[in-house]
Design a protein around this motif. Structure first.
Motif, PDB file in Angstrom:
ATOM      1  N   LEU A 444     -10.883   6.874  -3.441  1.00  0.00           N
ATOM      2  CA  LEU A 444     -10.831   8.165  -2.760  1.00  0.00           C
ATOM      3  C   LEU A 444     -10.510   7.885  -1.298  1.00  0.00           C
ATOM      4  O   LEU A 444     -11.302   7.244  -0.596  1.00  0.00           O
ATOM      5  N   VAL A 445      -9.352   8.354  -0.849  1.00  0.00           N
ATOM      6  CA  VAL A 445      -8.865   8.069   0.502  1.00  0.00           C
ATOM      7  C   VAL A 445      -8.728   9.381   1.261  1.00  0.00           C
ATOM      8  O   VAL A 445      -8.104  10.330   0.781  1.00  0.00           O
ATOM      9  N   CYS A 446      -9.316   9.433   2.461  1.00  0.00           N
ATOM     10  CA  CYS A 446      -9.246  10.618   3.315  1.00  0.00           C
ATOM     11  C   CYS A 446      -8.764  10.213   4.710  1.00  0.00           C
ATOM     12  O   CYS A 446      -9.371   9.323   5.314  1.00  0.00           O
ATOM     13  N   PRO A 447      -7.729  10.856   5.229  1.00  0.00           N
ATOM     14  CA  PRO A 447      -6.899  11.849   4.550  1.00  0.00           C
ATOM     15  C   PRO A 447      -5.902  11.178   3.614  1.00  0.00           C
ATOM     16  O   PRO A 447      -5.866   9.950   3.514  1.00  0.00           O
ATOM     17  N   THR A 448      -5.064  11.996   2.984  1.00  0.00           N
ATOM     18  CA  THR A 448      -4.028  11.492   2.102  1.00  0.00           C
ATOM     19  C   THR A 448      -2.699  11.383   2.854  1.00  0.00           C
ATOM     20  O   THR A 448      -2.630  11.691   4.045  1.00  0.00           O
ATOM     21  N   TRP A 449      -1.658  10.971   2.140  1.00  0.00           N
ATOM     22  CA  TRP A 449      -0.386  10.737   2.843  1.00  0.00           C
ATOM     23  C   TRP A 449       0.351  12.024   3.214  1.00  0.00           C
ATOM     24  O   TRP A 449       1.383  11.957   3.869  1.00  0.00           O
ATOM     25  N   VAL A 450      -0.161  13.189   2.840  1.00  0.00           N
ATOM     26  CA  VAL A 450       0.385  14.432   3.371  1.00  0.00           C
ATOM     27  C   VAL A 450      -0.484  14.961   4.517  1.00  0.00           C
ATOM     28  O   VAL A 450      -0.313  16.095   4.957  1.00  0.00           O
TER      29      VAL A 450
END
Length: 627
Positions: A444-450
């Motif tokens: 779970l990565v925050c933020p994402t690539w958008v």
């Protein structure tokens, strides 16, 4: 190499509708041009001489005033002459006719359909004409007070081009103007110049061979002291030589310099790639628009992630792989790197290529608002700084733009990527719990690539010394994979093979709203106000009337009070308001322009239901009420 086209080359059709002051003969022009092969230097000089002679012969009838370096450095308040209007990337118009007292009277003056697929665009406004970049290398000129058509240029492309350069190349965020020329990068890896009055091709220069070293031109250039300067995203199969920043002579297209974003053996930074061979160093792009300080003679680029993104697949997680996710300060004359600052060792496609705001102001970060402040920093000292949110993480960074010295940094949106920043060097410490170390891991990565932040631009107002940024509360369940076509990878919402990643993008846990606009003091770093909404927010523009204009994915276009964030006016446009808004004036009347487009973020019911059409909308106060 450079080549030139005579005024009769290509497929141009003239029509005789109503006259326009930009063309004394009343003609409108449609041009469809094919890329040219190289011509000899003598032929180029001869054609340039002929073209100059033709221009001179027309000077008696033409009213066009050439755009100079002085105009670009200090543009008239009425004009919008580059991506963020000025070299310092403020995204600020000093026009104040539309203000907090009368903005509720703002009404639609005209609208115009733009090419299907067009979305992230910045029109240029000069002397009563809007120059509009759009999808697949099309540029249009229209009357900026009525929307009436003047000319259109469309460049024909090879049939198999986009499989090589990427479909993002069809986007066309911005163009530039200089002298009598409209300047841009093409999808087939050329730079080219058009006659601003007619749309006819004046010169073109091949930057890269798209079949050998392909790159993606989704953004256009700026002009810095007579040079056309641009970056690009580079395709992994193009190798390191496609990952370049370049400067050309704006009047002739002759190359002045080019600079790679990745070092070769024997160059500074080579050791940061470990044993990775030079030819295997891929995809550190510069896909957004640079800023420029004419006093320091420095051009500031931001860079993107490597390919693949997870560093265990590229020699080891401890390597820093310069110059990915960095700020590069380049000498304007030579392209040499004067200094660099690496913001993040990126394993997740959290690029840092976005606009760098250049401003002189007191550096007084508030410890209550700013988590990381340079050790020993004397508060209150006026410095030449580079500030803003340069990357997808949503972190604000303030650096000394003369030296690259770290001054302060703070987060904005929810994030779990950075756990600390060294307060002496500014080096980020990444969260080891979410660094990929083997294939098929899921995090779970925050933020994402958008985003966090993405291509949408913020703005800076000198009236409040505040930055205004559209940001997103988003995360992703992210997978690292050796095969993005595998059943497991295909079960995710999005797969990006060049990064070896797949992801399900989600709203950040615990956050009620997806979209935000943050107002952050450039002096203290404190949040002045925060606007939140269900849809994704897009680019903003600040004005001298005390207003911040910006749109969202639900199609709402709003005017905020720059001091409080109160919504003073809004209108529904029927499709995502995702263009870069601008403001300009003609004959004493101020206009505000915004484009809609297809959108890409559909993570709310309202956003998913919106139409995807593209139009340009232009607003102003009712005539007779401009005083």
């Amino acid at each position: 190499m450079s080549s030139a086209r005579t005024p009769t080359d290509g497929n141009c059709v003239r029509q005789h509708p109503r006259r326009h002051p930009a063309r004394s003969d009343g003609l409108r022009l449609f041009c469809r041009a094919r890329p040219l092969g190289p011509v000899s230097v003598l032929a180029f000089l001869a054609l340039s001489f002929v073209f100059s002679a033709v221009l001179s012969a027309q000077d008696g009838a033409s009213t066009f005033v050439p755009v100079t370096d002085e105009m670009l450095e200090n543009p008239p308040a009425s004009e919008w002459l580059m991506f963020r209007r000025t070299h310092d990337s403020w995204g600020y118009s000093p026009l104040d006719q539309v203000d907090r007292e009368n903005v509720q009277q703002l009404g639609l003056v005209w609208s115009r359909e733009i090419a299907v697929g067009t979305s992230e665009i910045t029109p240029l406004a000069y002397d009563g004409v809007l120059y509009i970049p759009s999808f697949e290398d099309t540029i249009e000129a229209v009357d900026s007070t009525t929307g009436d058509f003047i000319w259109r240029y469309t460049r024909e492309q090879p049939e198999d081009l986009y499989a090589q350069v990427g479909f993002n190349a069809k986007n066309n965020r911005n163009i530039a103007i200089y002298d009598r020329l409209i300047l841009n990068n093409s999808d087939d890896n050329h730079a080219f110049a058009l006659d601003a009055e007619t749309g006819e091709l004046v010169w073109e220069t091949q930057i890269l061979d798209w079949e050998v070293n392909p790159a993606t031109h989704s953004s256009g250039p700026i002009v810095a002291d007579g040079r056309v300067v641009s970056g690009r995203s580079c395709r992994p199969w193009g190798g390191p030589e496609s990952c370049i920043m370049i400067a050309l002579d704006a009047l002739t297209g002759k190359e002045v310099w080019r600079q790679r974003t990745m070092p070769a053996p024997g160059e500074p930074g080579d050791e940061t790639w470990g044993d990775v061979p030079f030819e295997k160093r891929h995809h550190v792009g510069t896909w957004m628009v640079p800023s420029y300080d004419p006093e320091l003679e420095l051009i500031y680029f931001g860079t993107a992630v490597t390919s693949p993104a997870p560093k265990f697949m590229l020699g080891g997680t401890e390597l820093t792989h310069l110059y990915h996710n960095s700020t590069l300060a380049l000498e304007a004359d030579t392209g040499e790197i004067r200094w660099y600052f690496q913001h993040l060792n990126d394993h997740w496609d959290l690029d840092h290529p976005f606009e760098r705001i250049l401003v002189d102001l007191p550096v007084s970060p508030d410890p209550e608002a700013v988590r990381w402040i340079r050790e020993g920093l004397e508060p209150g000292e006026t410095r030449k700084v580079m500030t803003g949110i340069p990357g997808k993480t949503g972190f604000v960074y303030t650096l000394d733009r003369e030296t690259g010295e770290f001054l302060w940094a703070r987060p904005t949106v929810p994030q779990n990527v950075v756990v600390d920043i060294d307060e002496t060097t500014g080096r980020a410490v990444e969260n080891t719990e979410i660094i990929f170390t083997e294939l098929e891991q899921e995090m779970l990565v925050c933020p994402t690539w958008v985003g966090g932040k993405d291509w949408e631009a913020g703005s800076y107002s000198p009236l409040t010394r505040t930055m205004y940024y559209p940001l997103r509360n988003m995360c992703a369940r992210m997978l690292v994979t050796g095969d993005t076509n595998s059943p497991r990878a295909q079960a995710f919402e999005q797969q990006v093979a060049i990064y070896n990643l797949a992801a399900d993008h989600i709203q950040a846990p615990g956050e009620e709203y997806l979209g935000t606009v943050y107002a952050i003091s450039a002096v203290t770093g404190e949040t002045k106000w925060l606007f939140e909404t269900e849809g994704a927010t897009y680019s903003v523009v600040a004005t001298g009337g005390g207003l911040i204009f910006g749109g969202d994915s639900s199609g709402r276009f709003r005017a905020f009070d720059h001091e409080t964030g109160e919504v003073l006016w809004e209108v529904g446009l029927g499709a995502p308001a995702m263009g870069y808004p601008i403001s300009y004036a003609v004959d004493g009347r101020q206009y505000v322009a915004i484009s809609t487009g297809p959108g890409s973020l559909r993570h709310t019911p309202e956003g998913a239901a919106r139409a995807r059409g593209g139009s340009l909308f232009v607003f102003a106060l009712p005539e007779g009420r401009q005083d």
